[in-house]
Design a protein around this motif. Structure first.
Motif, mmCIF file in Angstrom:
data_model
loop_
_atom_site.group_PDB
_atom_site.id
_atom_site.type_symbol
_atom_site.label_atom_id
_atom_site.label_comp_id
_atom_site.label_asym_id
_atom_site.label_seq_id
_atom_site.Cartn_x
_atom_site.Cartn_y
_atom_site.Cartn_z
ATOM 1 N N GLU A 222 0.785 -1.066 0.046
ATOM 2 C CA GLU A 222 0.029 0.106 0.029
ATOM 3 C C GLU A 222 0.839 1.255 0.108
ATOM 4 O O GLU A 222 0.572 2.368 0.410
ATOM 5 C CB GLU A 222 -0.943 0.114 1.275
ATOM 6 C CG GLU A 222 -1.688 -1.268 1.141
ATOM 7 C CD GLU A 222 -3.334 -0.803 1.150
ATOM 8 O OE1 GLU A 222 -3.670 0.275 1.024
ATOM 9 O OE2 GLU A 222 -4.190 -1.539 1.433
ATOM 10 N N GLY A 226 -1.967 3.562 0.253
ATOM 11 C CA GLY A 226 -2.656 3.925 1.644
ATOM 12 C C GLY A 226 -2.567 5.290 2.056
ATOM 13 O O GLY A 226 -2.504 6.172 1.153
ATOM 14 N N PHE A 234 -6.544 2.352 4.277
ATOM 15 C CA PHE A 234 -5.754 1.413 3.517
ATOM 16 C C PHE A 234 -6.916 0.817 2.511
ATOM 17 O O PHE A 234 -7.817 0.570 2.806
ATOM 18 C CB PHE A 234 -5.215 0.396 4.440
ATOM 19 C CG PHE A 234 -4.010 0.754 5.087
ATOM 20 C CD1 PHE A 234 -2.819 1.187 4.581
ATOM 21 C CD2 PHE A 234 -3.992 1.032 6.458
ATOM 22 C CE1 PHE A 234 -1.851 1.649 5.226
ATOM 23 C CE2 PHE A 234 -2.840 1.383 7.040
ATOM 24 C CZ PHE A 234 -1.678 1.773 6.496
ATOM 25 N N THR A 248 3.728 0.661 3.527
ATOM 26 C CA THR A 248 3.184 2.068 2.682
ATOM 27 C C THR A 248 4.262 2.931 2.942
ATOM 28 O O THR A 248 5.409 2.552 3.515
ATOM 29 C CB THR A 248 1.884 2.292 3.799
ATOM 30 O OG1 THR A 248 1.383 3.692 3.111
ATOM 31 C CG2 THR A 248 2.329 2.872 5.302
#
Length: 387
Positions: A222, A226, A234, A248
């Motif tokens: 992500e 994210g 998310f 992320t």
């Protein structure tokens, strides 16, 4: 300007296809170049400037921490690092975080963790990691090895072994690839660099079922999706997915470099002292800025992201020359009849900054872009697509 460009070409490694503009300042979703021309920013530094340029709350948090201590090694505790870790774990319903400096580093950490998790449970044996064709996980040798695009696999071999690629949204191919020797399946819920394509719910469900069968980990990359980008904190929340590891970066730092690898119940104790590290990871200044970002990504903002996304889609799908609109939230890919780079250059001329991904225009505006700014940008995009 010409002298500046010449110096850039002479002294900076020529690894980027830059647009012909020098950006010098900005305010939110508007950016000013060296000649004083203003642009509506639909790129936010490739999903980095979550609240745009010059965000006051973020600046205040960064400056306050700069006035205290700018860096200390990870041999000592700092409040911003711990506070940020707690906030992220609460947002993601995860247990622990390892901080690095980029999305690639976060993915490296996830790969190391998955391999160690498998080794710990299989008497030191090595497990493979399945990723998807058309994926993008970073530019280090190992994250390039995990990236399922041949275009990135030229000139830099030999690559790290232990990765296998399957087509996105092909459950039968996934079932054939996974087995007792699988350490993890690593996915982007929306493939950003691969063309802004979201996975199907059916395929995500297939991954979950196969994970239950064989016990492999699920890693959600992500890095770009994210931190509110898709209308959920998310993207895995859209799919009812509870990954064992989430990575992320990008929008988390609000403009400063950071990466985070989040561990769930299975993996929270996989890495021990000395198994991994980072000189700058969890830097107090960067973490303080990130805390100010995370605290403001609330349900109200996420609802606005979804509303703005719906508006963009509805406006562009009316336009002659637009074939499709893909993606989630404020991470959208616009497939057009005209070449994407040509349209991006025309948009630049008319005062709108857009990105490209494969053959698509890619839109990643600041999450707090106003409807007035969006409306103006949409009028310009529609004009250049139809002309």
């Amino acid at each position: 300007m010409e002298h500046f460009i010449e110096n850039d070409k002479q002294y900076v490694a020529n690894t980027y296809g830059r647009f012909n503009v020098e950006l010098v300042s900005g305010d939110g979703a508007e950016i000013t170049d060296i000649d004083g021309k203003r642009y509506i920013d639909l790129g936010s530094g490739i999903a980095v400037n979550t609240f745009g340029v010059g965000d006051t709350e973020w600046k205040d948090a960064v400056i306050e921490q700069l006035n205290l201590i700018q860096h200390t090694s990870n041999l000592y505790y700092t409040k911003p690092c711990v506070e940020l870790a707690e906030l992220l774990c609460e947002k993601a319903k995860m247990k622990k975080v390892f901080f690095g400096n980029s999305g690639a580093e976060a993915n490296e950490c996830a790969i190391k963790t998955a391999r160690k998790y498998y080794s710990d449970r299989h008497e030191g044996k090595e497990g493979k990691i399945i990723t998807l064709q058309n994926s993008f996980h970073g530019r280090t040798i190992t994250t390039l090895s995990a990236t399922g695009q041949d275009v990135f696999h030229k000139d830099f071999g030999p690559f790290t072994e232990g990765f296998e690629f399957v087509p996105a949204n092909d459950c039968e191919a996934l079932k054939k690839a996974v087995g007792p020797d699988t350490a993890a399946v690593m996915i982007e819920l929306v493939q950003g660099e691969g063309g802004v394509n979201a996975l199907s719910q059916e395929f995500v469900n297939c991954i979950k079922l196969e994970s239950q069968k064989y016990g492999f980990l699920i890693i959600a990359d992500e890095v770009q999706t994210g931190n509110g980008r898709t209308g959920k904190y998310f993207a895995c929340e859209h799919f009812g997915l509870n990954p064992d590891i989430i990575t992320t970066a990008k929008g988390l730092g609000g403009g400063l470099p950071i990466g985070a690898c989040l561990f769930g119940e299975k993996t929270e104790f996989t890495l021990g002292s000395g198994d991994h590290g980072s000189t700058f990871g969890g830097n107090p200044v960067v973490s303080a800025g990130a805390v100010s970002i995370v605290k403001r990504i609330d349900e109200r903002l996420l609802k606005e992201v979804t509303e703005k996304s719906d508006y963009i889609k509805s406006e562009l799908l009316k336009v002659n020359g637009v074939k499709s609109v893909s993606g989630l939230g404020l991470m959208l890919g616009i497939e057009t009849e005209k070449p994407a780079r040509e349209l991006a250059n025309k948009a630049l001329e008319k005062g709108v900054l857009v990105l490209t991904a494969k053959q698509k225009l890619r839109l990643l505006p600041p999450l707090n872009i106003t409807m007035k700014q969006l409306d103006k940008a949409m009028k310009i995009l529609k004009e250049i697509i139809e002309e």
